[in-house]
Design a protein around this motif. Sequence first.
Motif, mmCIF file in Angstrom:
data_model
loop_
_atom_site.group_PDB
_atom_site.id
_atom_site.type_symbol
_atom_site.label_atom_id
_atom_site.label_comp_id
_atom_site.label_asym_id
_atom_site.label_seq_id
_atom_site.Cartn_x
_atom_site.Cartn_y
_atom_site.Cartn_z
ATOM 1 N N ARG A 65 -32.512 45.505 -5.386
ATOM 2 C CA ARG A 65 -33.791 45.349 -5.789
ATOM 3 C C ARG A 65 -33.187 43.342 -6.467
ATOM 4 N NH1 ARG A 65 -36.195 48.931 -8.586
ATOM 5 N NH2 ARG A 65 -36.694 50.572 -7.108
ATOM 6 N N GLU A 66 -34.428 42.107 -6.507
ATOM 7 C CA GLU A 66 -33.702 40.747 -7.141
ATOM 8 C C GLU A 66 -33.566 41.202 -9.078
ATOM 9 O OE1 GLU A 66 -36.560 38.766 -6.175
ATOM 10 O OE2 GLU A 66 -36.160 39.009 -4.140
ATOM 11 N N GLU A 67 -33.686 42.269 -9.536
ATOM 12 C CA GLU A 67 -33.206 41.711 -11.548
ATOM 13 C C GLU A 67 -32.707 43.074 -11.530
ATOM 14 O OE1 GLU A 67 -37.484 41.334 -13.068
ATOM 15 O OE2 GLU A 67 -36.056 40.799 -14.523
ATOM 16 N N ILE A 120 -30.969 38.743 -12.664
ATOM 17 C CA ILE A 120 -31.676 37.770 -11.107
ATOM 18 C C ILE A 120 -30.108 37.382 -11.166
ATOM 19 C CG2 ILE A 120 -33.471 36.471 -11.125
ATOM 20 C CD1 ILE A 120 -35.194 37.388 -12.998
ATOM 21 N N ARG A 128 -28.191 37.329 -8.667
ATOM 22 C CA ARG A 128 -28.108 36.284 -6.910
ATOM 23 C C ARG A 128 -26.547 35.073 -6.369
ATOM 24 N NH1 ARG A 128 -33.459 32.069 -9.582
ATOM 25 N NH2 ARG A 128 -34.700 34.013 -9.278
#
Length: 418
Positions: free
Chosen positions: A292-294, A316, A320
């Motif tokens: 997931r990105e979050e 987030i 990254r």
Amino acid sequence: MDVQIKALQCVRCGEKYPPHPRATTCLHCREDIDRPGILDLLGEDPSDSPALKEIILHPDRSKGIWAYEDLLPVEPDFPRMTLGEGHTPLLEAPGLASFLGMDSLWLKNETMHPTGSFKDRVAAMVVAKAREAGARTLILVSSGNMANSVAAYGAVAGLETVAIVSPKVSRERLNTIAVYGGKVVRVNGTSSDRLSLCFRAAEQFGWYNANSPHNPYGPHGAKTIPYEVFAQSGGESFDWVISPVGFGCNFVGNWKGFEDLLRLGMIPRIPRLAAVQAEGSPSVVRAFEMGREEGIPGPQDTIAGGISQVVTPNSILALRAIRASEGTAVAVADEEMLAALPLLARKAGLYAEPAAAAALAGLKKLVGQRKVRRSERVLLMISGSGLKDPSSSLPAKDLSFPLIDPSLSELERTIRAG
Ligand SMILES: Cc1ncc(COP(=O)(O)O)c(C=O)c1O
Ligand SMILES: [Zn+2]
């Protein structure tokens, strides 16, 4: 570098805002306090500046983090104050390395700060921005360390500090905030409830929102750590940097600092960044594992207050940073932190609090999982001292101290009995 901030950009929706010292989170991404649109600073394209490199190589330590002022997002004409933050030791820990079967191991000793944690870097930055904004009162949610730092820096800058804390925060920690003059308010509910109250109070009363990293300038205080590491290690790079992650300010700050070094051509690549969280509060670790990105909201079930959140607000960017650096994320149990804490004290002489000892617990786990090789160069972020809250470092049942008469034989018998 960042001196010319062009804009603030929401990491969720991409909306851009003009730079402002009172900026907090994106106006479009505020409904869910657990998923705020953190604003990232977009700076000028860096040039290969010999002057900036010189600052990193030979900082003026008497200025605290303002030794790096030309690399930090502050207005030039405001007075700066320092309590001597930053420039903490980079220690080699051969005893700890050999205990772990590693060739070497390095510790960034952030316990050496004026109030005992890396948060002093963040507070120096945030209070500087509050002064630019003409603020009189600072408000934040804290597990203790950030409130200590903000109260100390705020007091010297002539600002009032309102600290919203969980009822779980120990009295020792609250006492020190109060000694600095901070007003402590214990608030029931979750970390999200407290953040929500903090944002509403800031808006309603015009108080300055000093939360890291909801204040977009916060991580830029922490990004001074890699600058120091670069100079202290003689430019030798690390394979891994392992840090505990709570709000994500330290972790993202580190990424930013290493990115600056990369853009200045001082390092060939960013070290792999490993995030350590508590098994009982693993929002970033779960998101990393699930692709997931979050961060994924979850429980706050850990003794390590600094890394106990429903979800990491800066998840987030933290995710990254992990992926861009080919790093990883790992969760450790409270018992593993409590085991790492005396290990760090006995093998390296550093007395950390549980949230900081998490970095060592994470390394042990990553070595066990063969994600970190024993020959790799590893830096652990020892983010905060255990001295502020000694009761959190050992379960009370483990502490029993014999009482004897002043007799040599009794002393010998007691010591030999272990
Ligand atoms: C000692 C310590 N380590 C690590 C952290 C986590 O830092 P961040 O909230 O920037 O992720 C905190 C946060 O309070 C802390 O106090
Ligand atoms: Zn947004």
